[in-house]
Scaffold this motif. Structure first.
Motif, PDB file in Angstrom:
ATOM      1  N   THR A  76      11.953   4.857  -6.158  1.00 23.05           N
ATOM      2  CA  THR A  76      12.021   4.885  -4.744  1.00 23.05           C
ATOM      3  C   THR A  76      12.675   6.465  -4.714  1.00 23.05           C
ATOM      4  O   THR A  76      12.093   7.016  -3.901  1.00 23.05           O
ATOM      5  CB  THR A  76      12.312   3.898  -3.466  1.00 23.05           C
ATOM      6  OG1 THR A  76      13.516   3.527  -3.766  1.00 23.05           O
ATOM      7  CG2 THR A  76      11.477   2.759  -3.472  1.00 23.05           C
ATOM      8  N   LEU A 118       2.537  -8.837   4.375  1.00 22.34           N
ATOM      9  CA  LEU A 118       2.720  -9.209   3.179  1.00 22.34           C
ATOM     10  C   LEU A 118       3.354 -10.981   2.784  1.00 22.34           C
ATOM     11  O   LEU A 118       2.717 -11.333   1.719  1.00 22.34           O
ATOM     12  CB  LEU A 118       4.413  -8.539   2.110  1.00 22.34           C
ATOM     13  CG  LEU A 118       4.180  -7.088   1.878  1.00 22.34           C
ATOM     14  CD1 LEU A 118       5.152  -6.285   1.773  1.00 22.34           C
ATOM     15  CD2 LEU A 118       3.006  -7.010   1.595  1.00 22.34           C
ATOM     16  N   ARG A 160       6.617   1.986  -0.366  1.00 20.78           N
ATOM     17  CA  ARG A 160       5.332   1.753   1.148  1.00 20.78           C
ATOM     18  C   ARG A 160       4.391   2.319   1.090  1.00 20.78           C
ATOM     19  O   ARG A 160       4.543   3.347   0.123  1.00 20.78           O
ATOM     20  CB  ARG A 160       6.702   1.700   2.674  1.00 20.78           C
ATOM     21  CG  ARG A 160       6.829   2.802   2.741  1.00 20.78           C
ATOM     22  CD  ARG A 160       7.509   2.379   4.147  1.00 20.78           C
ATOM     23  NE  ARG A 160       6.906   2.575   5.480  1.00 20.78           N
ATOM     24  CZ  ARG A 160       5.579   2.992   5.941  1.00 20.78           C
ATOM     25  NH1 ARG A 160       6.024   4.735   5.795  1.00 20.78           N
ATOM     26  NH2 ARG A 160       4.708   2.659   6.936  1.00 20.78           N
ATOM     27  N   TYR A 171      10.893  -8.002  -2.509  1.00 21.41           N
ATOM     28  CA  TYR A 171      10.912  -6.980  -0.990  1.00 21.41           C
ATOM     29  C   TYR A 171      10.208  -5.344  -1.911  1.00 21.41           C
ATOM     30  O   TYR A 171      11.192  -4.956  -3.003  1.00 21.41           O
ATOM     31  CB  TYR A 171      12.047  -6.436  -0.163  1.00 21.41           C
ATOM     32  CG  TYR A 171      13.281  -6.027  -1.372  1.00 21.41           C
ATOM     33  CD1 TYR A 171      13.420  -4.936  -1.110  1.00 21.41           C
ATOM     34  CD2 TYR A 171      14.221  -6.979  -1.826  1.00 21.41           C
ATOM     35  CE1 TYR A 171      14.550  -4.034  -2.020  1.00 21.41           C
ATOM     36  CE2 TYR A 171      15.062  -5.989  -2.510  1.00 21.41           C
ATOM     37  CZ  TYR A 171      14.902  -4.582  -2.674  1.00 21.41           C
ATOM     38  OH  TYR A 171      16.347  -4.707  -3.551  1.00 21.41           O
ATOM     39  N   ALA A 172       9.269  -5.008  -0.259  1.00 20.99           N
ATOM     40  CA  ALA A 172       9.274  -3.888  -1.206  1.00 20.99           C
ATOM     41  C   ALA A 172       9.982  -2.182  -1.686  1.00 20.99           C
ATOM     42  O   ALA A 172      10.779  -2.230  -0.880  1.00 20.99           O
ATOM     43  CB  ALA A 172       8.129  -3.560   0.078  1.00 20.99           C
ATOM     44  N   ALA A 183      15.179  -0.933  -7.568  1.00 22.75           N
ATOM     45  CA  ALA A 183      14.141  -0.468  -6.471  1.00 22.75           C
ATOM     46  C   ALA A 183      14.627   0.925  -5.790  1.00 22.75           C
ATOM     47  O   ALA A 183      13.820   1.712  -5.597  1.00 22.75           O
ATOM     48  CB  ALA A 183      14.272  -1.110  -4.860  1.00 22.75           C
ATOM     49  N   LEU A 226       1.644  -1.253  -4.637  1.00 21.06           N
ATOM     50  CA  LEU A 226       2.995  -1.304  -4.360  1.00 21.06           C
ATOM     51  C   LEU A 226       4.092  -2.608  -5.185  1.00 21.06           C
ATOM     52  O   LEU A 226       3.257  -3.447  -5.567  1.00 21.06           O
ATOM     53  CB  LEU A 226       2.686  -2.639  -3.084  1.00 21.06           C
ATOM     54  CG  LEU A 226       4.071  -2.650  -1.934  1.00 21.06           C
ATOM     55  CD1 LEU A 226       4.329  -1.061  -1.755  1.00 21.06           C
ATOM     56  CD2 LEU A 226       3.330  -3.648  -0.490  1.00 21.06           C
ATOM     57  N   LEU A 276       6.811  -4.380  -5.532  1.00 20.48           N
ATOM     58  CA  LEU A 276       7.630  -5.241  -4.434  1.00 20.48           C
ATOM     59  C   LEU A 276       8.660  -6.223  -5.861  1.00 20.48           C
ATOM     60  O   LEU A 276       8.513  -5.923  -7.526  1.00 20.48           O
ATOM     61  CB  LEU A 276       7.790  -6.908  -4.312  1.00 20.48           C
ATOM     62  CG  LEU A 276       6.310  -6.580  -3.284  1.00 20.48           C
ATOM     63  CD1 LEU A 276       5.323  -6.639  -4.245  1.00 20.48           C
ATOM     64  CD2 LEU A 276       6.064  -6.804  -2.115  1.00 20.48           C
ATOM     65  N   LYS A 299      -1.988  -3.851  -2.466  1.00 16.81           N
ATOM     66  CA  LYS A 299      -2.112  -4.503  -1.119  1.00 16.81           C
ATOM     67  C   LYS A 299      -3.351  -3.548  -0.035  1.00 16.81           C
ATOM     68  O   LYS A 299      -4.018  -2.278  -0.972  1.00 16.81           O
ATOM     69  CB  LYS A 299      -1.160  -3.568  -0.140  1.00 16.81           C
ATOM     70  CG  LYS A 299      -0.839  -3.567   1.089  1.00 16.81           C
ATOM     71  CD  LYS A 299      -0.544  -2.412   1.959  1.00 16.81           C
ATOM     72  CE  LYS A 299      -0.657  -1.195   2.258  1.00 16.81           C
ATOM     73  NZ  LYS A 299      -1.572  -1.223   3.051  1.00 16.81           N
ATOM     74  N   TRP A 304      -1.354 -10.269  -6.881  1.00 17.93           N
ATOM     75  CA  TRP A 304      -0.252  -9.906  -7.776  1.00 17.93           C
ATOM     76  C   TRP A 304      -0.337 -10.412  -8.985  1.00 17.93           C
ATOM     77  O   TRP A 304      -0.756 -11.536  -8.875  1.00 17.93           O
ATOM     78  CB  TRP A 304       1.041 -10.124  -6.602  1.00 17.93           C
ATOM     79  CG  TRP A 304       1.200 -11.187  -6.236  1.00 17.93           C
ATOM     80  CD1 TRP A 304       0.622 -12.093  -4.963  1.00 17.93           C
ATOM     81  CD2 TRP A 304       1.962 -12.359  -6.903  1.00 17.93           C
ATOM     82  NE1 TRP A 304       1.006 -13.754  -5.446  1.00 17.93           N
ATOM     83  CE2 TRP A 304       1.934 -13.858  -6.350  1.00 17.93           C
ATOM     84  CE3 TRP A 304       2.734 -12.188  -7.937  1.00 17.93           C
ATOM     85  CZ2 TRP A 304       2.657 -14.658  -6.540  1.00 17.93           C
ATOM     86  CZ3 TRP A 304       4.000 -13.584  -8.178  1.00 17.93           C
ATOM     87  CH2 TRP A 304       3.449 -14.431  -8.048  1.00 17.93           C
ATOM     88  N   CYS A 327       3.698  -3.494   4.808  1.00 18.72           N
ATOM     89  CA  CYS A 327       3.986  -3.303   3.881  1.00 18.72           C
ATOM     90  C   CYS A 327       5.758  -4.330   3.680  1.00 18.72           C
ATOM     91  O   CYS A 327       6.986  -3.376   3.861  1.00 18.72           O
ATOM     92  CB  CYS A 327       4.703  -2.263   3.492  1.00 18.72           C
ATOM     93  SG  CYS A 327       3.371  -1.671   2.169  1.00 18.72           S
ATOM     94  N   GLN A 328       5.771  -5.413   4.705  1.00 13.66           N
ATOM     95  CA  GLN A 328       6.915  -5.833   5.334  1.00 13.66           C
ATOM     96  C   GLN A 328       6.416  -7.468   5.280  1.00 13.66           C
ATOM     97  O   GLN A 328       5.489  -7.466   5.463  1.00 13.66           O
ATOM     98  CB  GLN A 328       7.080  -5.362   6.500  1.00 13.66           C
ATOM     99  CG  GLN A 328       6.460  -5.058   7.995  1.00 13.66           C
ATOM    100  CD  GLN A 328       7.227  -4.564   9.057  1.00 13.66           C
ATOM    101  OE1 GLN A 328       7.140  -3.418   8.902  1.00 13.66           O
ATOM    102  NE2 GLN A 328       6.798  -5.122  10.179  1.00 13.66           N
TER     103      GLN A 328
END
Length: 177
Positions: free
Chosen positions: A62, A26, A40, A36-37, A58, A49, A51, A7, A174, A13-14
């Protein structure tokens, strides 16, 4: 599917932004649909980052209970003293409570891409680079921790999450992992 993305500074981050004028998101990087991330990075932070299109993955990446370490290279204002590094290693008292201990070491300036805009340079104020590893993810945590010990953050680059590393991936690029 797991995607590693470097990033760039200033990117949200959206995938959408309702600001006027809109800020970079993104959506401008050709990422696969449906991802999706997982976590963040603030718009003024750079680096790794992850995804995914997998909700379970996820969550594992996280949720602080899974203690996935996050590694950062942090350019700070000032010359870090042993007691400041020790404070980071013990945990720092912030407004929202005591942080978990961090691994914090002084490192040589890493070879990184230029940041746009560049970090402000001041001849009379030294700066240094730290590698900081944390296992929680509070809002702007690394910046708040370094500020709390008297070392304001100038640049923040995440280089690792768990076993995933940035590994020379250029900013804005990426790859599937």
């Amino acid at each position: 599917m797991l995607i590693a993305f470097n990033k760039p500074y200033g990117v949200l981050c959206q995938f959408t932004d309702r600001s006027d004028p809109p800020r970079p998101t993104l959506a401008g990087f050709g990422l696969p649909p449906g991802v999706y991330a997982a976590g963040r990075l603030d718009h003024d932070s750079e680096g790794l980052l992850l995804l995914t299109d997998d909700g379970g993955l996820a969550h594992r990446l996280t949720d602080p209970r899974h203690k996935q370490p996050k590694t950062y290279w942090v350019q700070v204002e000032g010359a870090p003293q042993p007691q400041q590094l020790d404070a980071l290693r013990r945990g720092v008292e912030l407004r929202d409570g005591l942080t978990r201990p961090a691994a914090a070491t002084l490192i040589e300036p890493p070879s990184l891409w230029p940041r746009n805009p560049p970090v402000r340079f001041r001849k009379t104020v030294p700066d240094a680079w730290l590698q900081i590893e944390i296992s929680e993810g509070r809002n702007r945590q690394v910046r708040r921790m370094t500020a709390a010990v008297g070392l304001p953050t100038l640049r923040l680059v995440r280089v690792g999450i768990g076993g995933q590393r940035l590994d020379g991936l250029p900013p804005g690029e990426w790859q599937s992992r």
